[in-house]
Scaffold this motif. Structure first.
Motif, PDB file in Angstrom:
ATOM      1  N   PHE A 115       0.855  -1.176   0.000  1.00  0.00           N
ATOM      2  CA  PHE A 115       0.000   0.000   0.000  1.00  0.00           C
ATOM      3  C   PHE A 115       0.895   1.232   0.000  1.00  0.00           C
ATOM      4  O   PHE A 115       2.114   1.147   0.144  1.00  0.00           O
ATOM      5  CB  PHE A 115      -0.966   0.019   1.201  1.00  0.00           C
ATOM      6  N   TYR A 116       0.282   2.387  -0.200  1.00  0.00           N
ATOM      7  CA  TYR A 116       0.994   3.662  -0.186  1.00  0.00           C
ATOM      8  C   TYR A 116       0.509   4.472   1.013  1.00  0.00           C
ATOM      9  O   TYR A 116      -0.693   4.518   1.294  1.00  0.00           O
ATOM     10  CB  TYR A 116       0.751   4.441  -1.481  1.00  0.00           C
ATOM     11  N   MET A 117       1.452   5.095   1.721  1.00  0.00           N
ATOM     12  CA  MET A 117       1.118   5.853   2.917  1.00  0.00           C
ATOM     13  C   MET A 117       1.669   7.264   2.798  1.00  0.00           C
ATOM     14  O   MET A 117       2.869   7.458   2.596  1.00  0.00           O
ATOM     15  CB  MET A 117       1.675   5.167   4.167  1.00  0.00           C
ATOM     16  N   ALA A 118       0.785   8.255   2.949  1.00  0.00           N
ATOM     17  CA  ALA A 118       1.177   9.660   2.872  1.00  0.00           C
ATOM     18  C   ALA A 118       1.226  10.260   4.266  1.00  0.00           C
ATOM     19  O   ALA A 118       0.306  10.076   5.069  1.00  0.00           O
ATOM     20  CB  ALA A 118       0.188  10.433   2.006  1.00  0.00           C
ATOM     21  N   ALA A 160      -2.273  10.225   8.797  1.00  0.00           N
ATOM     22  CA  ALA A 160      -1.758   9.646   7.555  1.00  0.00           C
ATOM     23  C   ALA A 160      -2.934   9.255   6.664  1.00  0.00           C
ATOM     24  O   ALA A 160      -4.067   9.112   7.131  1.00  0.00           O
ATOM     25  CB  ALA A 160      -0.887   8.426   7.844  1.00  0.00           C
ATOM     26  N   CYS A 161      -2.624   9.099   5.402  1.00  0.00           N
ATOM     27  CA  CYS A 161      -3.618   8.621   4.439  1.00  0.00           C
ATOM     28  C   CYS A 161      -3.021   7.427   3.702  1.00  0.00           C
ATOM     29  O   CYS A 161      -1.886   7.485   3.226  1.00  0.00           O
ATOM     30  CB  CYS A 161      -3.989   9.717   3.441  1.00  0.00           C
ATOM     31  N   LEU A 162      -3.775   6.344   3.641  1.00  0.00           N
ATOM     32  CA  LEU A 162      -3.347   5.129   2.950  1.00  0.00           C
ATOM     33  C   LEU A 162      -4.152   4.962   1.673  1.00  0.00           C
ATOM     34  O   LEU A 162      -5.355   5.266   1.643  1.00  0.00           O
ATOM     35  CB  LEU A 162      -3.580   3.895   3.828  1.00  0.00           C
ATOM     36  N   ILE A 163      -3.495   4.484   0.635  1.00  0.00           N
ATOM     37  CA  ILE A 163      -4.178   4.075  -0.589  1.00  0.00           C
ATOM     38  C   ILE A 163      -3.750   2.645  -0.894  1.00  0.00           C
ATOM     39  O   ILE A 163      -2.557   2.341  -0.977  1.00  0.00           O
ATOM     40  CB  ILE A 163      -3.858   4.997  -1.770  1.00  0.00           C
ATOM     41  N   LEU A 164      -4.740   1.763  -1.030  1.00  0.00           N
ATOM     42  CA  LEU A 164      -4.504   0.358  -1.347  1.00  0.00           C
ATOM     43  C   LEU A 164      -5.104   0.069  -2.706  1.00  0.00           C
ATOM     44  O   LEU A 164      -6.253   0.430  -2.980  1.00  0.00           O
ATOM     45  CB  LEU A 164      -5.136  -0.553  -0.292  1.00  0.00           C
ATOM     46  N   MET A 165      -4.331  -0.613  -3.555  1.00  0.00           N
ATOM     47  CA  MET A 165      -4.728  -0.849  -4.937  1.00  0.00           C
ATOM     48  C   MET A 165      -4.928  -2.336  -5.219  1.00  0.00           C
ATOM     49  O   MET A 165      -4.136  -3.169  -4.785  1.00  0.00           O
ATOM     50  CB  MET A 165      -3.653  -0.322  -5.897  1.00  0.00           C
ATOM     51  N   ASP A 166      -5.980  -2.625  -5.946  1.00  0.00           N
ATOM     52  CA  ASP A 166      -6.166  -3.934  -6.566  1.00  0.00           C
ATOM     53  C   ASP A 166      -6.203  -3.661  -8.066  1.00  0.00           C
ATOM     54  O   ASP A 166      -7.253  -3.366  -8.628  1.00  0.00           O
ATOM     55  CB  ASP A 166      -7.464  -4.577  -6.089  1.00  0.00           C
ATOM     56  N   TYR A 167      -5.047  -3.736  -8.696  1.00  0.00           N
ATOM     57  CA  TYR A 167      -4.946  -3.364 -10.106  1.00  0.00           C
ATOM     58  C   TYR A 167      -5.725  -4.288 -11.039  1.00  0.00           C
ATOM     59  O   TYR A 167      -6.405  -3.804 -11.951  1.00  0.00           O
ATOM     60  CB  TYR A 167      -3.480  -3.293 -10.527  1.00  0.00           C
ATOM     61  N   PRO A 168      -5.677  -5.606 -10.852  1.00  0.00           N
ATOM     62  CA  PRO A 168      -6.439  -6.468 -11.780  1.00  0.00           C
ATOM     63  C   PRO A 168      -7.933  -6.162 -11.771  1.00  0.00           C
ATOM     64  O   PRO A 168      -8.584  -6.200 -12.823  1.00  0.00           O
ATOM     65  CB  PRO A 168      -6.154  -7.881 -11.270  1.00  0.00           C
TER      66      PRO A 168
END
Length: 209
Positions: free
Chosen positions: A53-56, A107-115
């Protein structure tokens, strides 16, 4: 209107930008409740499948910093319906996120499910814990089969989350996902090759006869 994530994100400058782009009426007309402040089974299943995940975070000087965090699938653990936690593994030892969170725990998290072109964004308050500070939490977040050194544990208190639309998300697949997708093809190819060899052996025996 109750829209938890946007209630936090929409500042006066954001409202001004919406007005400039003539999008303010859209959000002013919103009626309903999207104040997602409790994780459900839907988020639990999504989190269990994520391996990154990405954390800002933001520094004392106001500069944002976005950090990639990775580990085994499901390493971001759901502790309860308002709490997440993960073991923070050693990286390049700059400790920018860790330092930022000591000054500002938001903080802000973004979690990706690309498929599947799905994106989950989460506002949290983050607490840094020593590895041995909470043995039960340590047992939950540590993966003994993952060959990396955990330096600390982060416990995340949910403020609000939301799901983004799938626009502009290009499907991408990990090596593991590709292997799973093509496994039936490899198995079928192996079966056909075995059948072909058996047929060749039979024809060879008929020729010898």
């Amino acid at each position: 209107m109750s829209y938890g994530f946007l209630d936090i994100a929409t500042t006066p400058s954001v409202r001004a930008a919406q007005a400039e782009m003539e999008a303010d009426a859209h959000w002013a007309a919103f009626s309903g409740n999207r104040a997602f402040d409790r994780f459900t089974d839907n988020e639990a299943h999504f989190l269990a499948a994520r391996d990154s995940f990405y954390m800002a975070t933001v520094s004392e000087d106001g500069w944002p910093y976005v950090q990639h965090r990775g580990g085994p699938a499901g390493f971001l653990k759901l502790v309860n319906d308002r709490t997440l936690a993960f073991a923070d593994y050693r990286g390049n030892r700059q400790y920018i996120s860790t330092g930022n969170l000591a000054a500002n725990d938001r903080a802000c998290l973004i979690l990706m499910d690309y498929p599947r072109r799905a994106r989950l964004k989460i506002y949290v308050h983050v607490e840094k814990l020593a590895i041995d500070a909470d043995p039960a939490l340590t047992d939950l977040v540590m993966d003994k089969d993952y060959k990396a050194r955990a330096e600390r544990i982060f416990r995340l208190r949910l403020e609000a989350f939301d799901w983004n639309c799938p626009q502009h998300i290009t499907p991408r697949f990990s090596e593991r996902e590709i292997e799973q997708a093509v496994r039936p093809l490899h198995e079928r190819m192996a079966q056909l090759e075995a059948e072909n060899r058996a047929l060749q052996d039979r024809l060879a025996k008929m020729g010898d006869a």
